[in-house]
Design an enzyme around this catalytic site. Structure first.
Site, PDB file in Angstrom:
ATOM      1  N   ARG A 231       0.863  -1.173   0.000  1.00  0.00           N
ATOM      2  CA  ARG A 231       0.000   0.000   0.000  1.00  0.00           C
ATOM      3  C   ARG A 231       0.900   1.223   0.000  1.00  0.00           C
ATOM      4  O   ARG A 231       1.982   1.187   0.612  1.00  0.00           O
ATOM      5  CB  ARG A 231      -0.861   0.062   1.279  1.00  0.00           C
ATOM      6  N   GLU A 260      -3.628   7.740  -4.451  1.00  0.00           N
ATOM      7  CA  GLU A 260      -4.021   7.236  -5.778  1.00  0.00           C
ATOM      8  C   GLU A 260      -5.346   7.871  -6.212  1.00  0.00           C
ATOM      9  O   GLU A 260      -6.205   8.109  -5.371  1.00  0.00           O
ATOM     10  CB  GLU A 260      -4.161   5.712  -5.708  1.00  0.00           C
ATOM     11  N   HIS A 278      -1.451   0.491  -9.614  1.00  0.00           N
ATOM     12  CA  HIS A 278      -2.113  -0.445  -8.678  1.00  0.00           C
ATOM     13  C   HIS A 278      -2.791  -1.592  -9.448  1.00  0.00           C
ATOM     14  O   HIS A 278      -4.020  -1.727  -9.418  1.00  0.00           O
ATOM     15  CB  HIS A 278      -3.136   0.293  -7.801  1.00  0.00           C
TER      16      HIS A 278
HETATM   17  P1  NDP Z   1      -1.322 -11.783   4.868  1.00  0.00           P
HETATM   18  O1  NDP Z   1      -2.178 -11.367   5.996  1.00  0.00           O
HETATM   19  O2  NDP Z   1      -1.282 -13.217   4.466  1.00  0.00           O
HETATM   20  O3  NDP Z   1       0.200 -11.323   5.128  1.00  0.00           O
HETATM   21  C1  NDP Z   1       0.531 -10.119   5.714  1.00  0.00           C
HETATM   22  C2  NDP Z   1       1.884 -10.283   6.410  1.00  0.00           C
HETATM   23  O4  NDP Z   1       2.314  -9.006   6.877  1.00  0.00           O
HETATM   24  C3  NDP Z   1       1.842 -11.212   7.614  1.00  0.00           C
HETATM   25  O5  NDP Z   1       2.845 -12.181   7.473  1.00  0.00           O
HETATM   26  C4  NDP Z   1       2.111 -10.313   8.814  1.00  0.00           C
HETATM   27  O6  NDP Z   1       2.917 -11.000   9.784  1.00  0.00           O
HETATM   28  C5  NDP Z   1       2.856  -9.139   8.186  1.00  0.00           C
HETATM   29  N1  NDP Z   1       2.642  -7.894   8.938  1.00  0.00           N
HETATM   30  C6  NDP Z   1       1.493  -7.390   9.425  1.00  0.00           C
HETATM   31  N2  NDP Z   1       1.706  -6.258  10.094  1.00  0.00           N
HETATM   32  C7  NDP Z   1       3.042  -6.034  10.029  1.00  0.00           C
HETATM   33  C8  NDP Z   1       3.880  -5.018  10.554  1.00  0.00           C
HETATM   34  N3  NDP Z   1       3.391  -4.005  11.290  1.00  0.00           N
HETATM   35  N4  NDP Z   1       5.200  -5.106  10.287  1.00  0.00           N
HETATM   36  C9  NDP Z   1       5.711  -6.128   9.587  1.00  0.00           C
HETATM   37  N5  NDP Z   1       4.958  -7.123   9.060  1.00  0.00           N
HETATM   38  C10 NDP Z   1       3.640  -7.073   9.298  1.00  0.00           C
HETATM   39  O7  NDP Z   1      -1.782 -10.885   3.644  1.00  0.00           O
HETATM   40  P2  NDP Z   1      -1.545 -11.111   2.073  1.00  0.00           P
HETATM   41  O8  NDP Z   1      -0.165 -11.627   1.871  1.00  0.00           O
HETATM   42  O9  NDP Z   1      -2.668 -11.877   1.507  1.00  0.00           O
HETATM   43  O10 NDP Z   1      -1.663  -9.592   1.548  1.00  0.00           O
HETATM   44  C11 NDP Z   1      -0.762  -8.603   2.014  1.00  0.00           C
HETATM   45  C12 NDP Z   1      -1.128  -7.218   1.532  1.00  0.00           C
HETATM   46  O11 NDP Z   1      -0.814  -7.058   0.154  1.00  0.00           O
HETATM   47  C13 NDP Z   1      -2.607  -6.836   1.594  1.00  0.00           C
HETATM   48  O12 NDP Z   1      -3.013  -6.481   2.896  1.00  0.00           O
HETATM   49  C14 NDP Z   1      -2.697  -5.686   0.613  1.00  0.00           C
HETATM   50  O13 NDP Z   1      -2.532  -4.447   1.256  1.00  0.00           O
HETATM   51  C15 NDP Z   1      -1.533  -5.933  -0.343  1.00  0.00           C
HETATM   52  N6  NDP Z   1      -2.038  -6.213  -1.693  1.00  0.00           N
HETATM   53  C16 NDP Z   1      -1.757  -5.375  -2.735  1.00  0.00           C
HETATM   54  C17 NDP Z   1      -2.232  -5.621  -4.016  1.00  0.00           C
HETATM   55  C18 NDP Z   1      -1.908  -4.734  -5.169  1.00  0.00           C
HETATM   56  O14 NDP Z   1      -2.688  -4.692  -6.117  1.00  0.00           O
HETATM   57  N7  NDP Z   1      -0.791  -4.050  -5.187  1.00  0.00           N
HETATM   58  C19 NDP Z   1      -3.112  -6.766  -4.283  1.00  0.00           C
HETATM   59  C20 NDP Z   1      -3.314  -7.616  -3.132  1.00  0.00           C
HETATM   60  C21 NDP Z   1      -2.801  -7.326  -1.893  1.00  0.00           C
HETATM   61  P3  NDP Z   1       2.817 -10.621  11.354  1.00  0.00           P
HETATM   62  O15 NDP Z   1       1.375 -10.697  11.723  1.00  0.00           O
HETATM   63  O16 NDP Z   1       3.694 -11.639  12.052  1.00  0.00           O
HETATM   64  O17 NDP Z   1       3.378  -9.248  11.498  1.00  0.00           O
END
Ligand code: NDP
Length: 313
Positions: A231, A260, A278
């Site tokens: 994001r 955006e 995006h």
């Molecule tokens: P998941 O929930 O599977 O993975 C998110 C990961 O981020 C987890 O492993 C979590 O681990 C980690 N995380 C969360 N908070 C933090 C933090 N503060 N610091 C470091 N790591 C953190 O989600 P997805 O992989 O399915 O999707 C991830 C993101 O990708 C979505 O939320 C979305 O914003 C983005 N996205 C973008 C798209 C685009 O078009 N560009 C399309 C689809 C998704 P932990 O809890 O241990 O911190």
């Protein structure tokens, strides 16, 4: 009351999803309703169909006393106040998994295209500039060091692809994953200092706002590249522009931006950047699967069936 539940369309949604919603529910398009018309229909709204970044705040949710479910088109739901929804027993669903491969493919696309300067090179070849001499040398990817911030579904899919490029893989999450062979780094700035490519695939929202700040970019250094498919909010964009302008990092591949669809002029003018609108999940197959899942969650709810993909509590 009508047998067809009243659904509020809170964001511009793709035609395939709109079609399915209109065939099944009584739809009200918030993006074109007047304030008075919205107020009139608010008491009957039982579902909201929205997009991940569209703001569905506590105050907004409070306007709909009969609301039961918010179905988000997208895996990220940073725009939705899920805590406020939960307090009222309102379900929130998203579209995980179906987009993971495309987003990971696109992260690698941005990484490769930025390191090898494919966009600049394309311009060079098209314009005839080639006749004046060869294109500048670029950065080798195979065997280099990759840092993934947010090793979840998408992060792991990126790691699997990077492994085929013999990359040395490290990651940063709030807590280590138990089932992966990659090196965990508890501190983001430390990770940035130890890699050639820092790829962002964590969620947006308050918990990750501007996590990638001037300090992290300094640590990434003049040979480091930043790739963001997460994001725009997770990066301090002003600090990123400054770092790129001053050569404090080597380049960036960005699919997401703070405001955006506005891409800052300063970014648009810089070389060594790949900028995309995006579109990481933007293939026909995946957007159709996302639309179907967003619809199927609403359909399941209103037919008393278990939700397919509720967001974690
Ligand atoms: P998941 O929930 O599977 O993975 C998110 C990961 O981020 C987890 O492993 C979590 O681990 C980690 N995380 C969360 N908070 C933090 C933090 N503060 N610091 C470091 N790591 C953190 O989600 P997805 O992989 O399915 O999707 C991830 C993101 O990708 C979505 O939320 C979305 O914003 C983005 N996205 C973008 C798209 C685009 O078009 N560009 C399309 C689809 C998704 P932990 O809890 O241990 O911190």
């Amino acid at each position: 009351t009508s047998a067809r539940p009243d659904i509020l369309i809170a964001a511009a949604l793709p035609p395939h999803l709109m079609q399915r919603l209109q065939d099944t529910f009584t739809c009200h398009d918030a993006t074109s309703l007047s304030e008075a018309a919205l107020a009139a229909v608010a008491p009957s709204i039982r579902g909201i169909a929205s997009k991940g970044e569209t703001k569905v705040s506590r105050e907004y949710i409070a306007r709909f006393p009969a609301l039961e479910i918010i179905s988000v088109f997208g895996v990220g739901y940073d725009g939705v106040d899920a805590v406020a929804a939960r307090e009222r027993g309102i379900e929130v669903t998203n579209t995980p998994d179906v987009l993971t491969d495309d987003v990971a493919d696109f992260a690698m696309t941005l990484l490769l295209s930025t390191a090898r300067r494919v966009v600049d090179a394309d311009r060079f070849a098209r314009s005839g500039e080639w006749k004046k001499g060869p294109f500048a040398l670029t950065t080798k990817v195979t065997g280099s060091r990759l840092g993934i911030v947010g090793l979840g579904r998408i992060g792991k899919a990126i790691a699997r692809r990077a492994a085929a490029f013999d990359m040395e893989i490290s990651y940063h999450n709030r807590s280590p994953q138990s089932d992966v062979p990659y090196r965990y780094v508890a501190d983001l700035k430390t990770l940035a200092g130890e890699v050639d490519f820092l790829v962002l695939s964590m969620p947006g929202g308050a918990g990750t706002r501007a996590l990638v700040n001037a300090d992290v970019l300094d640590a990434l250094g003049p040979k480091g590249f930043l790739i963001n498919v997460a994001r725009g909010s997770v990066v301090d964009e002003a600090a990123l522009i400054k770092a790129l302008q001053e050569g404090k990092i080597a380049g960036a591949g960005l699919d997401v931006f703070e405001n955006e669809p506005n891409v800052p002029d300063a970014l648009a003018k810089l070389p060594n950047l790949t900028l995309t609108p995006h579109m990481a999940s933007g293939t026909v197959i995946t957007r159709t699967a996302m639309a179907d899942l967003a619809f199927d969650n609403l359909q399941a709810h209103f037919s008393g069936k278990p939700l397919l993909t509720p967001v974690p509590r």
